[in-house]
Design an enzyme around this catalytic site. Sequence first.
Site, PDB file in Angstrom:
ATOM      1  N   ASP A   1       0.811  -1.229   0.000  1.00 28.23           N
ATOM      2  CA  ASP A   1       0.000   0.000   0.000  1.00 28.23           C
ATOM      3  C   ASP A   1       0.843   1.278   0.000  1.00 28.23           C
ATOM      4  O   ASP A   1       0.476   2.273   0.633  1.00 28.23           O
ATOM      5  CB  ASP A   1      -0.931   0.025   1.214  1.00 28.23           C
ATOM      6  CG  ASP A   1      -2.014  -1.044   1.144  1.00 28.23           C
ATOM      7  OD1 ASP A   1      -2.054  -1.801   0.162  1.00 28.23           O
ATOM      8  OD2 ASP A   1      -2.827  -1.123   2.083  1.00 28.23           O
TER       9      ASP A   1
ATOM     10  N   CYS B   1      -3.947  -6.644  -3.091  1.00 28.99           N
ATOM     11  CA  CYS B   1      -2.863  -7.519  -2.631  1.00 28.99           C
ATOM     12  C   CYS B   1      -2.656  -8.811  -3.421  1.00 28.99           C
ATOM     13  O   CYS B   1      -1.633  -8.989  -4.081  1.00 28.99           O
ATOM     14  CB  CYS B   1      -3.085  -7.859  -1.163  1.00 28.99           C
ATOM     15  SG  CYS B   1      -3.307  -6.416  -0.108  1.00 28.99           S
TER      16      CYS B   1
ATOM     17  N   SER C   1      -2.883 -10.123   5.113  1.00 28.94           N
ATOM     18  CA  SER C   1      -2.664  -8.754   5.584  1.00 28.94           C
ATOM     19  C   SER C   1      -2.652  -8.671   7.105  1.00 28.94           C
ATOM     20  O   SER C   1      -3.273  -9.486   7.799  1.00 28.94           O
ATOM     21  CB  SER C   1      -3.756  -7.826   5.028  1.00 28.94           C
ATOM     22  OG  SER C   1      -3.697  -7.767   3.622  1.00 28.94           O
TER      23      SER C   1
ATOM     24  N   ASP D   1       3.121  -3.135  -3.997  1.00 28.83           N
ATOM     25  CA  ASP D   1       2.112  -4.060  -4.525  1.00 28.83           C
ATOM     26  C   ASP D   1       0.899  -3.333  -5.082  1.00 28.83           C
ATOM     27  O   ASP D   1       0.151  -3.875  -5.892  1.00 28.83           O
ATOM     28  CB  ASP D   1       1.687  -5.073  -3.454  1.00 28.83           C
ATOM     29  CG  ASP D   1       0.818  -4.477  -2.355  1.00 28.83           C
ATOM     30  OD1 ASP D   1       0.938  -3.262  -2.079  1.00 28.83           O
ATOM     31  OD2 ASP D   1       0.022  -5.227  -1.760  1.00 28.83           O
TER      32      ASP D   1
ATOM     33  N   LYS E   1     -16.078  13.732  -9.019  1.00 30.34           N
ATOM     34  CA  LYS E   1     -17.428  13.161  -9.067  1.00 30.34           C
ATOM     35  C   LYS E   1     -17.739  12.332  -7.826  1.00 30.34           C
ATOM     36  O   LYS E   1     -18.813  11.739  -7.712  1.00 30.34           O
ATOM     37  CB  LYS E   1     -17.579  12.297 -10.326  1.00 30.34           C
ATOM     38  CG  LYS E   1     -17.522  13.096 -11.620  1.00 30.34           C
ATOM     39  CD  LYS E   1     -17.511  12.173 -12.826  1.00 30.34           C
ATOM     40  CE  LYS E   1     -17.680  12.966 -14.122  1.00 30.34           C
ATOM     41  NZ  LYS E   1     -16.668  14.052 -14.250  1.00 30.34           N
TER      42      LYS E   1
END
Length: 531
Positions: free
Chosen positions: A50, A91, A169, A306, A331
Amino acid sequence: MFNILIQFGPIMSNCHVRPLLVWMLFWTSMLPTVSNQAKKPNFIIILADDIGWGDLDANQPERKSNNTPNLNLMAEQGLRLTDFHSPASTCSPSRAAILTGRYGLRNGVTHNFAVESVAGLPLSEVTFPQLLQKEGYYTAMIGKWHLGHNGPHSPTNRGFDYYLGIPYSNDMGCTDKPGYNLPKCPPCESAGSQSIRSLHGGCYSKLGLPLIENSSIVEQPLDLWSLTDQYESAALKIIHNTSARGQPFLLYMALAHMHVPLAPAGAASEGVYAASLKEMDSLVGTIKSASDDTEKNNTLIWFTGDNGPWEQKCQYAGSVGPFTGKWQTNKGGGSAKRTTWEGGHRVPAVAYWPGRIPANASSSALLSGMDIFPTLLSLAGINPPTDRGYDGMDATSVLLRQEHVGHEFLFHPNSGAAGRFGDLQAVRAGKYKAFYITGGAEACGGATGRPQLHDPPLIFDLERDAAEETPLEVHTPEYQTVAQRIARKREELLWDIATDESVSTADYRKEESAAPCCDQRQAVCRCKTLD
């Protein structure tokens, strides 16, 4: 040889000893050269979870931050890849594509595996660690796996001689002292429970996050706050031991520091992510120093991510830099992780190899994490299996010869936003990028963009519009030319995948008994076998 005999001839008086000593001196002088020529290169692949393109200080020097000094140094001494992309924007699909060199539509992994997943990366898939292992490499992995934790799907059955890490995770199980999350996650519950699926705002509290070494759980729940030290210790041992043996090695480190960031007690919330980024960077620096002290000129270190930042985590998410996906954010909805906007898949990348990769260089070649597979095999002199289609390219010329030629086209799959998992919803063609579907991802604050199909597609010129704010006008010749090229290539790739007999299908079935549990008699499966 004649010169050596002449040189040493006058020194030796014994006619029987002299020839023997001469031959010994001759072959002793020659052996190191032969050994160095035959030694295959070592590889250290570091994959950060991340991480945003803008989290690497060297990508945004104008910000004058100092969160990644070790990576900055590595970039100064190596090559910074500025147009590098994760193969997916979440991931499991990203990791599967990196290890196989194939899009998720080929390797079968199109979305994340769960705590209760019975399977993982299809066994029909071949990973580059498996191929390196067969050729004599010692292969080790440290960190987050997320490609199946049961039986044949675990890391030590997919090409790694050694594994230390977490099976998925670091927010997919509870800990006694959780990291920072949004919403805030509670610590593990002390009482038993009949279901591990009890969640609180997306947090697990009934099943401890396990630390696995090879195929055994050694601690559950693990201590997130000491995990970096354990990873460092294991990595240093691998580097030093394999170097001492003279064996080439692959060390794959998948670091989840930014997925659920940690920070010293009392840190302000806005400083938590930066503190975790600095800790990850410090670990990278330690690994680099160990490599430099052992086989500096024979080791490629390749750092990347990743996928992009988890935008819905707000202050606990990273920076996308200028790649803000403004068409979408204007938007409503997210434009980073899970999406095909640049912020979702354009990630920092640095390659370092003293004596082989020129120092203080950068390249804007369009590259992907899938390119790691063919590039490492090429550098190791290994041919990949010929019974399957690949989507990565050999980037050796970019790394070693400063040839800035990357992919002509690069496709970006849906990784959890609008549409079907794995569908190729965006396409890069040079400086242009086309979108066929947008929306469906959550932004900070909870807004989710409305799913939209685009026929004809939205097309942006990234050189003029890195923020992806204003698409080209459909009626212009520029748009028509680009749209036709992209449409033809997209159809060709989809046909190629449809006719590829090696296409795999992942088993996404879930059973509660498949969740890793060290001791079912204890609350949250609690146990500890570490010394």
